[in-house]
Structures are given as C-alpha cells and as structure tokens.
Design a protein around this motif. Sequence first.
Motif, short mmCIF file in Angstrom:
data_model
loop_
_atom_site.label_atom_id
_atom_site.label_comp_id
_atom_site.label_asym_id
_atom_site.label_seq_id
_atom_site.Cartn_x
_atom_site.Cartn_y
_atom_site.Cartn_z
N GLU A 1 -9.11 -11.96 -33.95
CA GLU A 1 -8.43 -13.14 -34.46
C GLU A 1 -8.14 -14.13 -33.33
O GLU A 1 -8.16 -15.35 -33.55
CB GLU A 1 -7.14 -12.73 -35.16
N ASP B 1 -11.34 -15.98 -32.93
CA ASP B 1 -11.50 -16.97 -34.00
C ASP B 1 -10.60 -18.19 -33.76
O ASP B 1 -11.02 -19.33 -34.00
CB ASP B 1 -11.17 -16.34 -35.35
N HIS B 2 -9.39 -17.94 -33.27
CA HIS B 2 -8.48 -19.06 -32.99
C HIS B 2 -9.01 -19.92 -31.85
O HIS B 2 -8.94 -21.16 -31.91
CB HIS B 2 -7.09 -18.51 -32.65
N LEU C 1 -0.96 -12.42 -34.37
CA LEU C 1 -2.33 -12.02 -34.70
C LEU C 1 -2.46 -10.51 -34.53
O LEU C 1 -1.71 -9.87 -33.77
CB LEU C 1 -3.33 -12.75 -33.79
N LEU D 1 0.13 -16.94 -28.65
CA LEU D 1 -0.56 -15.98 -29.52
C LEU D 1 -0.07 -14.58 -29.19
O LEU D 1 -0.25 -14.10 -28.06
CB LEU D 1 -2.08 -16.07 -29.33
N HIS E 1 1.98 -17.79 -33.01
CA HIS E 1 1.11 -17.20 -34.03
C HIS E 1 1.02 -15.70 -33.77
O HIS E 1 0.72 -15.28 -32.65
CB HIS E 1 -0.30 -17.82 -33.97
#
Length: 434
Positions: free
Chosen positions: A302, A305-306, A297, A244, A295
């Motif tokens: 976020e 949320d992930h 972000l 991330l 990913h």
Amino acid sequence: MAELKRAHTWEISDSEAEQEPGTAAEPESAHSRTQSAQSRLEPPPAPAVRSPSPGARRRGNRGENREERERQKEERERERQRQKEERERQKEERERQKEERERQKEEKRQEQKRKKEAAERVKRLKPEEYLKTVTVNIHPALLQDSDCDVLLSTLAGLEWRSRIEEHDLTHSVSWSRTLPRTEDEGSKVVEEDQVLMVVTQMEFMDMMMSIKQALIGGCEEANSLFQPLCEYLNRNTGAVVSLLVTGGQSCQRRGSYDDYDDEDEVCPRSQLGLQNIDIEQVLVYLQLYKNVTVHFLFGWQEVTDHVCAVTKALSKRPFRTLQDVPDLGFCVDGLWAGGVRVDRSGRGLAQVWTRQIQQLNRVSVAMATSVTNAYPSPQHLLQAYEKAESEQEQRGLLADLTVRGGAKERRIGPELSNRVHRLMTSQNPELVLD
C-alpha cells in the motif's frame, strides 16, 4: 579835274564769300535772308542713329550667348543637384524599406522561436514527459525494512528513476525534477513540495507520546521521530508532509461492504492498543498545527501504491496548472463564462434555470436537470411549495426525485432538497445556503 564818284558798297553774305572766285554773286533776296536768320535761331538737328557695325553686332551676340550659356549651365547644375538629391532620397527609402523588412523578418523569427519554445515547454509539462525528468528519492533508513524491495522493484518495473540518498527528513520519500538545460545556466534540480514519511506502528506510538507530552507541557519529550519532523517543517515551511504508518495486519472482511467503508482506517488503529480519543487528539494536532496528514496502511504494497499515486498526481499538476491559469482572473474562458443566450421567444430559459440550481455546492448537471425537468420554471416550483401542507413537506419536496446518470440511479436526497427550499423561499439576503 573831274570829281570822282564813290562806288556803292555791297554787303557780302557768308554764302557769297564761299562762292568760288570768278563767279558772279547773285543778289540775296529777302526770302533767303529770312531763311538764313531762322536757321541761325533754330537748334541744330539731332544726329541720325547710325546702325551698329557688324563687329559690334558680333560682340553683342557673343555677350548674349555667354549669358545664355551661364544660365543654362546653372539650370543644368540645379537639375543635376535635384536628381542627386532624388537618388539619395530613393536610396534612403530603399534602405529604410530594407531595414523594415529585416525587422519584420526578425520579429517573425523571434515569434516563431517563442512559439516553438512555448510548445516545447507545454510538451515538457505533459505527464509522460514529466515522468522522464522526475526522480524518486528514498532515504536509506527505509531500506532497513526488507519489504521496501516492493517499492524498489515497482519503480524499476515502471522505468521511473529512483535514487537512494540522504534527505533532510529521515525515513522519507521525496521527489525532485530536473529542469531542461538552458544557454545561460546548466541543468537545475527542483525539489517538489510533497514528502512522505514512512514509520512503523511502534515509531508512531513514540511520536504520539512525544506529542502528548508536548501538549501537556512541563514534561521532557520522549526521544522519537517527532523532533526531526518538527525541525524539517521549521526549515521548509512550504513542504507538505504526509505520515504513512505501516505494520498493520490485514483484517478479515465480514458482513456487507457498507459495514466496512472505513476498514482501512479502523484496522491499523485498533492494533495500536490505544484509545481512539488519544489517536484523534494526535491527528488533530498534526493536521492543525503542523499541516501533516496521517494515513494508516497495512504494508509496503500500500505504501508503494501511495507513492505511485503521488508521483502520477505530481506529473499531472504542471500541465493542469498551465491550463487552469486564465489571462484575466475575472474573465474565465469557457462555456460556463459565456452564459446562456435567451431569445425573444424564451428559448434558453430552461437552461438558465438549470444553471441557477447548479450554482449550489455539490450539485452536478444531472441533479440540476432532474429538478428542472420536474419543475420547468421557478414559478412552477414556488406553486408546488404553496400547495404543500407544512414546511416539513416543503423541505422534502425534491428529496425523492430520481437522478439519472452515472453507473446507477439515485435520489436527490433531503439535503439538496432543503438547500433548494432555502434558496427559493428565504427573505434573508445574507443567509448562507450551505
């Protein structure tokens, strides 16, 4: 002197000798002499059978009674022995029946125990029960970012257990599950295979430099988080790591929504100051060689949320795995495996035709139903293909059919229309339809 005359001498028989003196003997007649001679020649008569005396009769009766009593005694002994064996046999039969009942009761108790344990296992595998046993492990390195408080406060608000501890992979978020306590062993902690590595844009750029130098070869790799990531993947081959990248600034949305379908991916990449080709090369390398997905972000909200999405997905996985495992791999339960019943009148053929279209990849029930409603049988569809003037028209014959279902109506589209055309007209059995 006178001559004396001699007297005649008489033969005296035995009977005459026995006569008493003084009695005159009668002269023996010829008949009597014959009888006496016969009596002397004949054997003496057999003695007459004399009846036993009362004492002898009593002694004989006592002997017979003794033998009768002995016989009766032996019969009574045999009867008692037979009855004793019968009682023992009945006792053994009762014991056997008792053991059989006890065995059946024990089997029933074990079966109930197994069912109860299975029900408990199923209950523990439900998502709401899983969330009670899962712990979100956060590496202390992530606390250097002050925005990490968003993740901690969200986990506390959801009443999920979280723990800050050192992990094999730095800058990571992992999950562990506590198994229920057993009689043989105590509680056991199991690590989940999902791991999130949270890095900033600058840290990701350093990782990209290390990866590009490793791909070029002959250059010393830059000091970055790529080295601990590779070491962790080498030690834990079954781990699934997602990278991330945070720190991007939110972009202003202009124009229609269709112009920014990939906005979440474009904006953070554009802020890295690198060409897309460089980023794509790194992404392909991480995906193919390290099985790491990336990913991009915008911030910790976020990321939070992930993390929540992954936690919920992990909580549903055990229960879904339990439901998806069939008893036999080649015999799947359910309506689809049961097939469609077709009677002699032809009822059910329309559903078979729908199922045939639905076997294609990415074809829903609504899409298959739209095709079969327009063309009730394969023969109708083949006749429509024959009436088309060109092959291009045949390929697009089904493209404009309306699919009803869901939030809005849509068309079949040319892609599915082309696949159905290949299915119905191809003569090559090895042709890949999709």
